[in-house]
Design a protein around this motif. Sequence first.
Motif, PDB file in Angstrom:
ATOM      1  N   PRO A  20      74.532  59.763  64.469  1.00 31.67           N
ATOM      2  CA  PRO A  20      73.665  59.340  63.887  1.00 31.67           C
ATOM      3  C   PRO A  20      72.541  59.995  63.273  1.00 31.67           C
ATOM      4  O   PRO A  20      72.426  61.064  63.945  1.00 31.67           O
ATOM      5  CB  PRO A  20      73.064  58.398  65.053  1.00 31.67           C
ATOM      6  N   HIS A  21      71.863  59.489  62.327  1.00 31.95           N
ATOM      7  CA  HIS A  21      70.989  60.411  61.553  1.00 31.95           C
ATOM      8  C   HIS A  21      69.872  59.389  61.654  1.00 31.95           C
ATOM      9  O   HIS A  21      69.719  58.267  61.246  1.00 31.95           O
ATOM     10  CB  HIS A  21      71.523  60.343  60.305  1.00 31.95           C
ATOM     11  N   ALA A  22      68.536  59.970  61.954  1.00 31.07           N
ATOM     12  CA  ALA A  22      67.280  59.230  61.775  1.00 31.07           C
ATOM     13  C   ALA A  22      66.244  59.978  60.805  1.00 31.07           C
ATOM     14  O   ALA A  22      66.223  61.253  60.791  1.00 31.07           O
ATOM     15  CB  ALA A  22      66.648  59.202  63.197  1.00 31.07           C
ATOM     16  N   THR A  23      65.350  59.243  60.005  1.00 33.24           N
ATOM     17  CA  THR A  23      64.098  59.688  59.391  1.00 33.24           C
ATOM     18  C   THR A  23      63.064  58.747  59.768  1.00 33.24           C
ATOM     19  O   THR A  23      63.072  57.810  60.198  1.00 33.24           O
ATOM     20  CB  THR A  23      64.129  59.375  57.792  1.00 33.24           C
ATOM     21  N   VAL A  24      61.879  59.543  60.303  1.00 33.31           N
ATOM     22  CA  VAL A  24      60.874  58.736  60.728  1.00 33.31           C
ATOM     23  C   VAL A  24      59.359  59.031  59.712  1.00 33.31           C
ATOM     24  O   VAL A  24      59.437  60.090  59.263  1.00 33.31           O
ATOM     25  CB  VAL A  24      60.305  59.107  62.123  1.00 33.31           C
ATOM     26  N   GLY A  25      58.602  58.059  59.737  1.00 32.39           N
ATOM     27  CA  GLY A  25      57.184  58.602  58.966  1.00 32.39           C
ATOM     28  C   GLY A  25      56.440  58.225  60.150  1.00 32.39           C
ATOM     29  O   GLY A  25      56.053  57.218  60.752  1.00 32.39           O
ATOM     30  N   ILE A  26      55.612  59.450  60.282  1.00 35.60           N
ATOM     31  CA  ILE A  26      54.669  59.675  61.471  1.00 35.60           C
ATOM     32  C   ILE A  26      53.060  59.548  60.796  1.00 35.60           C
ATOM     33  O   ILE A  26      52.755  60.298  59.930  1.00 35.60           O
ATOM     34  CB  ILE A  26      54.841  60.472  62.449  1.00 35.60           C
ATOM     35  N   ARG A  27      52.024  58.906  61.406  1.00 33.52           N
ATOM     36  CA  ARG A  27      50.734  58.963  60.747  1.00 33.52           C
ATOM     37  C   ARG A  27      49.992  60.114  61.821  1.00 33.52           C
ATOM     38  O   ARG A  27      50.283  59.710  63.070  1.00 33.52           O
ATOM     39  CB  ARG A  27      49.919  57.433  60.943  1.00 33.52           C
ATOM     40  N   THR A  28      49.545  61.078  61.527  1.00 34.58           N
ATOM     41  CA  THR A  28      49.205  61.986  62.399  1.00 34.58           C
ATOM     42  C   THR A  28      47.654  61.589  62.725  1.00 34.58           C
ATOM     43  O   THR A  28      46.914  60.745  62.034  1.00 34.58           O
ATOM     44  CB  THR A  28      48.750  63.426  61.557  1.00 34.58           C
ATOM     45  N   PRO A  29      46.990  62.171  63.896  1.00 38.42           N
ATOM     46  CA  PRO A  29      45.540  61.869  64.020  1.00 38.42           C
ATOM     47  C   PRO A  29      44.573  61.957  63.103  1.00 38.42           C
ATOM     48  O   PRO A  29      43.587  61.364  62.966  1.00 38.42           O
ATOM     49  CB  PRO A  29      45.205  62.634  65.217  1.00 38.42           C
ATOM     50  N   GLU A  30      44.990  62.869  62.159  1.00 34.38           N
ATOM     51  CA  GLU A  30      44.052  63.087  60.907  1.00 34.38           C
ATOM     52  C   GLU A  30      44.207  62.080  59.841  1.00 34.38           C
ATOM     53  O   GLU A  30      43.837  62.265  58.745  1.00 34.38           O
ATOM     54  CB  GLU A  30      44.164  64.678  60.270  1.00 34.38           C
ATOM     55  N   GLY A  31      45.188  61.241  59.996  1.00 31.96           N
ATOM     56  CA  GLY A  31      45.317  60.251  58.810  1.00 31.96           C
ATOM     57  C   GLY A  31      46.486  60.458  57.793  1.00 31.96           C
ATOM     58  O   GLY A  31      46.852  59.734  57.072  1.00 31.96           O
ATOM     59  N   GLU A  32      47.079  61.586  58.000  1.00 31.94           N
ATOM     60  CA  GLU A  32      48.164  61.936  57.032  1.00 31.94           C
ATOM     61  C   GLU A  32      49.656  61.415  57.503  1.00 31.94           C
ATOM     62  O   GLU A  32      49.854  61.340  58.786  1.00 31.94           O
ATOM     63  CB  GLU A  32      48.160  63.623  57.091  1.00 31.94           C
ATOM     64  N   GLU A  33      50.227  61.026  56.478  1.00 28.72           N
ATOM     65  CA  GLU A  33      51.705  60.677  56.864  1.00 28.72           C
ATOM     66  C   GLU A  33      52.601  61.871  56.768  1.00 28.72           C
ATOM     67  O   GLU A  33      52.719  62.464  55.599  1.00 28.72           O
ATOM     68  CB  GLU A  33      52.222  59.678  55.946  1.00 28.72           C
ATOM     69  N   VAL A  34      53.456  62.207  57.704  1.00 28.21           N
ATOM     70  CA  VAL A  34      54.396  63.003  57.748  1.00 28.21           C
ATOM     71  C   VAL A  34      55.634  62.476  58.142  1.00 28.21           C
ATOM     72  O   VAL A  34      55.787  61.522  58.740  1.00 28.21           O
ATOM     73  CB  VAL A  34      53.841  64.333  58.646  1.00 28.21           C
ATOM     74  N   THR A  35      56.859  63.257  57.456  1.00 33.55           N
ATOM     75  CA  THR A  35      58.050  62.737  57.732  1.00 33.55           C
ATOM     76  C   THR A  35      59.138  63.932  58.485  1.00 33.55           C
ATOM     77  O   THR A  35      58.711  65.062  58.084  1.00 33.55           O
ATOM     78  CB  THR A  35      58.651  62.129  56.379  1.00 33.55           C
ATOM     79  N   GLY A  36      60.069  63.278  59.187  1.00 35.32           N
ATOM     80  CA  GLY A  36      60.898  64.184  59.620  1.00 35.32           C
ATOM     81  C   GLY A  36      62.356  63.475  59.768  1.00 35.32           C
ATOM     82  O   GLY A  36      62.542  62.340  59.861  1.00 35.32           O
ATOM     83  N   SER A  37      63.379  64.262  59.702  1.00 37.52           N
ATOM     84  CA  SER A  37      64.812  63.707  59.931  1.00 37.52           C
ATOM     85  C   SER A  37      65.430  64.547  60.958  1.00 37.52           C
ATOM     86  O   SER A  37      65.427  65.780  61.368  1.00 37.52           O
ATOM     87  CB  SER A  37      65.442  63.957  58.710  1.00 37.52           C
ATOM     88  N   PHE A  38      66.569  63.917  61.491  1.00 36.20           N
ATOM     89  CA  PHE A  38      67.444  64.643  62.423  1.00 36.20           C
ATOM     90  C   PHE A  38      68.525  63.847  62.578  1.00 36.20           C
ATOM     91  O   PHE A  38      68.655  62.646  62.611  1.00 36.20           O
ATOM     92  CB  PHE A  38      66.509  64.730  63.969  1.00 36.20           C
ATOM     93  N   THR A  39      69.591  64.666  62.863  1.00 33.19           N
ATOM     94  CA  THR A  39      71.152  64.153  63.183  1.00 33.19           C
ATOM     95  C   THR A  39      71.274  64.430  64.887  1.00 33.19           C
ATOM     96  O   THR A  39      71.293  65.524  65.073  1.00 33.19           O
ATOM     97  CB  THR A  39      72.110  64.916  62.422  1.00 33.19           C
ATOM     98  N   GLY A  40      71.428  63.365  65.516  1.00 34.04           N
ATOM     99  CA  GLY A  40      71.252  63.384  67.078  1.00 34.04           C
ATOM    100  C   GLY A  40      72.488  62.941  67.653  1.00 34.04           C
ATOM    101  O   GLY A  40      73.590  62.725  67.143  1.00 34.04           O
ATOM    102  N   ASP A  41      72.422  62.846  69.056  1.00 40.25           N
ATOM    103  CA  ASP A  41      73.502  62.825  69.824  1.00 40.25           C
ATOM    104  C   ASP A  41      73.830  60.993  69.768  1.00 40.25           C
ATOM    105  O   ASP A  41      74.910  60.453  70.026  1.00 40.25           O
ATOM    106  CB  ASP A  41      73.488  63.088  71.124  1.00 40.25           C
ATOM    107  N   GLY A  42      72.604  60.503  69.702  1.00 38.69           N
ATOM    108  CA  GLY A  42      72.672  58.873  69.661  1.00 38.69           C
ATOM    109  C   GLY A  42      71.842  58.479  68.851  1.00 38.69           C
ATOM    110  O   GLY A  42      70.898  59.320  68.566  1.00 38.69           O
ATOM    111  N   PRO A  43      71.468  57.208  68.316  1.00 38.05           N
ATOM    112  CA  PRO A  43      70.445  56.732  67.463  1.00 38.05           C
ATOM    113  C   PRO A  43      68.858  57.065  68.215  1.00 38.05           C
ATOM    114  O   PRO A  43      68.063  57.543  67.544  1.00 38.05           O
ATOM    115  CB  PRO A  43      70.598  55.179  67.454  1.00 38.05           C
ATOM    116  N   VAL A  44      68.742  57.117  69.646  1.00 41.14           N
ATOM    117  CA  VAL A  44      67.638  57.337  70.296  1.00 41.14           C
ATOM    118  C   VAL A  44      67.123  58.661  70.013  1.00 41.14           C
ATOM    119  O   VAL A  44      66.215  58.942  69.812  1.00 41.14           O
ATOM    120  CB  VAL A  44      67.430  56.605  71.711  1.00 41.14           C
TER     121      VAL A  44
END
Length: 528
Positions: A410-434
């Motif tokens: 499974p592969h996930a990509t997320v969008g995270i809002r930092t405490p400073e208000g900026e949107e950062v993204t990250g991806s990862f291929t993991g062992d399971g979706p969670v």
Amino acid sequence: MTKPEDPNRVLIFDTTLRDGEQSPGISLNTQEKLEIAGQLARLGVDVIEAGFPITSPGDFEAVQAIARTVEGPVIAGLARTHVADIDAAWNAVKDAPRPRIHTFISTSDIHIEYQLQTTREDVKGQARAAVAHAKQYLDDVEFSPMDATRADVEFTAEVCQIAIDEGATTVNIPDTVGYTMPHEYSAFLTRLYELVPGLRDVVLSVHCHDDLGLAVANSFAGVRAGARQVECAINGIGERAGNASLEEIVMLLHTRQADIGLHTGVNTREIARTSRLVSRLTGYSVQPNKAIIGRNAFAHESGIHQDGVLKERTTYEIMDATTVGLEANSIVLGKHSGRHALQQALAELGFEVSGQTLNTAFKRFKEIADKKKQVTAMDLEALLTDELRGEVVGYQLEWFDVEASSRRPPHATVGIRTPEGEEVTGSFTGDGPVDAIFRAINAATGSEAKLREFRVDAVTGGQDALGETSVVLELGGVTGSGQGVSTDILEAAGRAYVRALSSAVRRQGVTAEAEAATEAAPEPISAP
Ligand code: KIV
Ligand code: ZN
């Protein structure tokens, strides 16, 4: 607080926000502490120990906010015997209609020699000075000889006498390390009464830890020996194995009142809700078979028991579930319910919401009502607690994509809002979706957090139940916990993870603050 005239009234001193918050991984912010304190007031506890103000600016701010806004109970702040501690405690609680300073120093030789590295004479002097100093500010002063149950009873009596001479109105005898046994604790208190007759003019209090699973039994033994204040915490949380559980001691006194003859001022019907709130905000789940508030506490599995209960509830139930507020799940809303209906339903649940919080809660409610035919009181409670938690300053999960398949990782990509208000993204291929989502969050935030615990529960029964997830993670030696609620388990998991991460980051900041304070303080600030 003056000693109640009714000799059978047992005062409930809640330390969920102080000793309870010292549990590993728990870090509540001011908003969350206020929420819990408000619910404790509805529960009808007599005293809320709101925190240990000298330990960090955050703790000070939370105690002060509670003192300024929560009505009903006495609001106490903890302090070592140092002048700076007592001044901080006073400044934090002074705006409460009924403030209290709780000061403590150890009387066991093991603590005096190894931790305090001082002498019994010095301990007496510090106890005297601390109570006298606190008394300059207010009347309601509690004194605790820490680790009393491992201390010499004669010496502890001397120190208690000093505290009473200086004006302490409550004397609390802690079983700090959960070592004592009921008959021993009872004998210790009885001996103290003999050695310090003035103890009869103040409130004698018990504070028991659960290292040997005896915290409630010991507290009860203390009450039988004459104590009229019990220090306890919701769900039994606290240092190490925790404190005496509030719901257990209260329901023991309630259920066996005819035999014991003692009573508290607690509205037992608020117990289950308080327990759920504390569990959600702390991330500490309640074991299913936990007395009083565990999900199985009123469940009957064996056919014989079910048969008996159907014929007559009391055949196998010593308490009625509604007495502790369970099964009070009557509110039902649907997708056509409006904002006003939601506001009213929330008010019935004890949440006064308006403005932006109501708008956000309504938006989430609509999203859920679209997916779930009936939204019950339990759902609303979970939803709102989740929203309140969402106001925590920290990372926010904005969106996520997951590709899950049994044929490739499974592969996930997320969008995270930092405490400073900026949107950062990250991806990862993991062992399971969670796993993929959690690691994508790490990638987006540049953190090396390690998952320690992950749990999924259903808020209610049924296929369309809301999922509630709980995460404990570790970041640079500091733990953080968080929970999330959604009809989508992956979304709930992602929310829980970013909250746990935010909590760990916040805790790292608190540790740094405490370390900075240590450099200025005469001895390390170690929570008792
Ligand atoms: O366990 C303990 O001794 C304490 C004291 C501060 C009362 O928490
Ligand atoms: Zn304690």
